[in-house]
Design an enzyme around this catalytic site. Sequence first.
Site, short mmCIF file in Angstrom:
data_model
loop_
_atom_site.label_atom_id
_atom_site.label_comp_id
_atom_site.label_asym_id
_atom_site.label_seq_id
_atom_site.Cartn_x
_atom_site.Cartn_y
_atom_site.Cartn_z
N ALA A 117 6.27 -0.01 -0.17
CA ALA A 117 6.75 1.34 0.08
C ALA A 117 7.11 1.98 -1.25
CB ALA A 117 7.96 1.33 1.00
N LYS A 128 5.57 6.49 1.95
CA LYS A 128 4.42 5.76 1.48
C LYS A 128 3.30 6.74 1.17
CE LYS A 128 3.03 2.13 3.66
NZ LYS A 128 2.74 1.48 2.35
N GLU A 137 -2.96 2.94 6.04
CA GLU A 137 -1.81 2.04 6.05
C GLU A 137 -0.97 2.25 7.30
OE1 GLU A 137 -1.18 1.39 1.25
OE2 GLU A 137 0.01 2.89 2.30
#
Length: 266
Positions: A117, A128, A137
């Site tokens: 992160a 992110k 992601e």
Amino acid sequence: MRPRKWVEFAATSSRSLLLSLPEKHVRSSSSSSSSRRYHGTLMAEEAKKLAAYAAVDNHIQNNQVVGVGSGSTIVYAVDRLGQYKTSFGARQLILQHGLTLSDLDRHPELDVAIDGADEVDAALTLIKGGGGCLTQEKIVAGCAKHFIVIADYRKDSKALGQQWKKGVPVEVIPMAYVPVSRAIARRFGGEAVLRMAVSKAGPVVTDNSNFILDWKFEHAQNWKEVNTAIKMIPGVVETGLFVGMAERVYFGMEDGRVKTRDPPIN
């Protein structure tokens, strides 16, 4: 000797398979500031490693399908998985460790997803997308029964924006980036800036052939409401706000400890 494990990777994108080990830093004797930067870089890399190893040791078990992100911390998670003599194979880093590559077509439900992160707040809300892979992601994290985050001490904040100053990434359809940028600024304040490429001319283009806006917000928000509202703007693909998704965060600390954080109990 560690028991043999079988774990299969569902990676976020082809780019996530092209991870390489962090570049070796050459120490400069020109100034004390260079020495401090060098020392700080080593500490941060060691902290990432500590967090990644702890997450893998505590959450990866036999016969699991594991989703991985594309951040720099993931290098150490893959390295740790490789130490278990797992039996799968793919390209670059994954191939280097003899791990098996899969995808969400074959494994739409993952046992665990591990990712890094850019910033984590006290409620485990994440920013992110600093590397531009936020949509894929988030898809991988959303397909996992357990989403585990690994980070170093620099990513730990009480509130978003304390550490990460580059804003919230928002992936947009190219033709919509101007109206989306204006809509975000008008509704939520701050400025949403088109992310430009560094090593080539023009904007950054994601793996999905889209653009990225970096929304530099001015103050704390109700991130759940903001995330939903931004995603409703026509032309928005996804945001880099991960709200209510992380089950646990592992922070590698400067003193060699690993600190964990779970979501607050409502």
